[in-house]
Design a protein around this motif. Structure first.
Motif, short mmCIF file in Angstrom:
data_model
loop_
_atom_site.label_atom_id
_atom_site.label_comp_id
_atom_site.label_asym_id
_atom_site.label_seq_id
_atom_site.Cartn_x
_atom_site.Cartn_y
_atom_site.Cartn_z
N ASN A 52 44.87 38.97 62.97
CA ASN A 52 44.27 40.20 62.46
C ASN A 52 43.18 40.69 63.42
O ASN A 52 42.04 40.96 63.03
CB ASN A 52 43.71 40.01 61.05
N ALA A 53 43.58 40.77 64.70
CA ALA A 53 42.61 41.11 65.74
C ALA A 53 43.28 41.92 66.85
O ALA A 53 44.50 41.96 66.97
CB ALA A 53 42.00 39.85 66.32
N ILE A 54 42.44 42.53 67.67
CA ILE A 54 42.86 43.19 68.90
C ILE A 54 42.24 42.38 70.04
O ILE A 54 41.07 42.00 69.98
CB ILE A 54 42.37 44.65 68.95
N TYR A 63 38.74 40.81 69.23
CA TYR A 63 37.94 41.60 68.30
C TYR A 63 38.63 41.65 66.94
O TYR A 63 39.74 42.20 66.85
CB TYR A 63 37.77 43.04 68.83
N GLY A 87 44.89 52.11 63.34
CA GLY A 87 43.51 51.79 63.71
C GLY A 87 43.18 52.36 65.07
O GLY A 87 44.08 52.68 65.86
N VAL A 133 40.47 51.90 68.51
CA VAL A 133 39.44 51.19 69.24
C VAL A 133 38.76 52.22 70.14
O VAL A 133 39.43 52.87 70.95
CB VAL A 133 40.03 50.06 70.12
N VAL A 147 39.86 42.86 63.40
CA VAL A 147 40.05 44.16 62.78
C VAL A 147 39.25 44.15 61.48
O VAL A 147 39.30 43.17 60.73
CB VAL A 147 41.55 44.41 62.52
N PRO A 176 47.76 43.84 62.97
CA PRO A 176 47.99 44.76 64.08
C PRO A 176 49.30 44.43 64.81
O PRO A 176 49.61 43.26 65.01
CB PRO A 176 46.80 44.54 65.00
N GLN A 226 48.78 39.98 65.73
CA GLN A 226 49.19 40.17 64.34
C GLN A 226 48.72 39.03 63.44
O GLN A 226 48.17 39.26 62.37
CB GLN A 226 50.71 40.31 64.27
N ALA A 233 47.79 43.40 70.62
CA ALA A 233 47.68 43.21 69.17
C ALA A 233 47.97 41.76 68.80
O ALA A 233 48.98 41.20 69.23
CB ALA A 233 48.65 44.14 68.45
N THR A 280 45.66 43.10 57.84
CA THR A 280 46.37 44.33 58.20
C THR A 280 47.44 44.11 59.25
O THR A 280 48.32 44.93 59.43
CB THR A 280 45.41 45.42 58.68
N GLU A 295 49.10 49.04 62.07
CA GLU A 295 48.85 47.90 61.19
C GLU A 295 50.03 47.82 60.22
O GLU A 295 50.55 48.85 59.79
CB GLU A 295 47.55 48.09 60.42
#
Length: 168
Positions: free
Chosen positions: A119-121, A133, A163, A165, A135, A142, A116, A114, A140, A157
């Motif tokens: 705002n991506a994975i 990737y 969320g 995947v 979000v 992550p 944070q 995550a 949010t 989040e």
């Protein structure tokens, strides 16, 4: 903790040790985050410390598909790997982001984490190849991520949502 509820504590002394995440390693020991270190404790209570840079702030760990323990560094743009022999490798993230939080081994043999602040994975192969990737929902943040029993990756989040995947 035994199945009868007997609890035994082990001291984790050392400068900056603030035990947080813990995971079983492939070597039969338990590995845990502690400030700017990765720590190993045997079931008999013998503790070993493996220092990182003072600003690392390890947040989460996972047992990797390669037998090593993988971890996130929240104050550095890195994903780390430590072998059961204590050899540490840090992989810089291409985005240079900090705020890397949770990490888990995915069903595809990669590590998922995550981001944070981005705002991506993220996804990292055991060779260190990273893909990020975004979000879909903005801002949010992550934080935690885990593999669900259905083979999908679930993440928290900071906006009180969960969320998912789905790997194709």
């Amino acid at each position: 903790v035994t199945t009868r509820g007997s609890v035994t504590g082990f001291a984790t002394t050392g400068a900056g040790i603030d035990p947080q995440g813990i995971v079983a390693g492939s070597d039969g020991a338990l590995w845990f985050a502690g400030g700017a270190a990765i720590n190993r404790i045997t079931t008999g209570g013998i503790v070993s410390h493996y220092a990182l840079s003072p600003s690392a702030q390890v947040r989460a760990l996972t047992a990797g598909p390669d037998g090593a323990v993988w971890f996130t560094e929240a104050n550095a743009p890195n994903i780390g790997r430590i072998t059961t022999a204590g050899t540490i490798t840090e992989y810089p993230l291409p985005s240079g982001t900090t705020g890397v939080q949770g990490i888990t081994a995915g069903p595809d043999g990669a590590l998922w984490f995550a981001l944070q602040d981005e705002n991506a994975i993220g996804r990292m192969t055991t060779a260190g190849v990273v893909t990020e990737y975004p979000v879909p929902a903005p801002n949010t943040g992550p934080y935690g991520i885990t593999l669900g029993p259905d083979g999908r990756l679930y993440f928290t989040e900071s906006t009180t949502s969960i969320g998912v995947v789905t790997l194709l």
